[in-house]
Design a protein around this motif. Sequence first.
Motif, PDB file in Angstrom:
ATOM      1  N   SER A   1      44.164  -6.050  40.757  1.00 52.28           N
ATOM      2  CA  SER A   1      44.002  -5.765  39.331  1.00 52.28           C
ATOM      3  C   SER A   1      44.268  -4.301  38.983  1.00 52.28           C
ATOM      4  CB  SER A   1      42.598  -6.159  38.880  1.00 52.28           C
ATOM      5  OG  SER A   1      41.642  -5.383  39.568  1.00 52.28           O
TER       6      SER A   1
ATOM      7  N   VAL B   1      50.867  -3.984  36.531  1.00 58.60           N
ATOM      8  CA  VAL B   1      49.618  -4.296  37.217  1.00 58.60           C
ATOM      9  C   VAL B   1      49.978  -4.938  38.548  1.00 58.60           C
ATOM     10  CG1 VAL B   1      47.487  -5.638  37.104  1.00 58.60           C
ATOM     11  CG2 VAL B   1      48.408  -4.589  35.036  1.00 58.60           C
TER      12      VAL B   1
ATOM     13  N   GLY C   1      48.749  -7.152  40.363  1.00 57.17           N
ATOM     14  CA  GLY C   1      48.652  -8.602  40.436  1.00 57.17           C
ATOM     15  C   GLY C   1      49.878  -9.313  39.901  1.00 57.17           C
TER      16      GLY C   1
END
Length: 79
Positions: A8, A22, A24
């Motif tokens: 994250s 990000v 992720g």
Amino acid sequence: MRFNDLSSKELIDLTTGSRLGVLGQTDLEVDEKTGQILSFTIPQYSMFGLRKTETYSRIDWKQIKKIGDDMIIVETDQI
């Protein structure tokens, strides 16, 4: 550190101060023999971030300067 701990965090370019994405939302390139992360592949999004384009940026693990609580600082010459 586990990938879940990294997933994250925002990627920030130290050179330009821009947000790269990000973690992720990226793909990882992993060395099959050692299990080490070689690079992150970041998809580029079109207008308003609604869909991915065919363009990707690659950040080598060597470019990471600092992993903090909320972000990962990378130093790039050009992305």
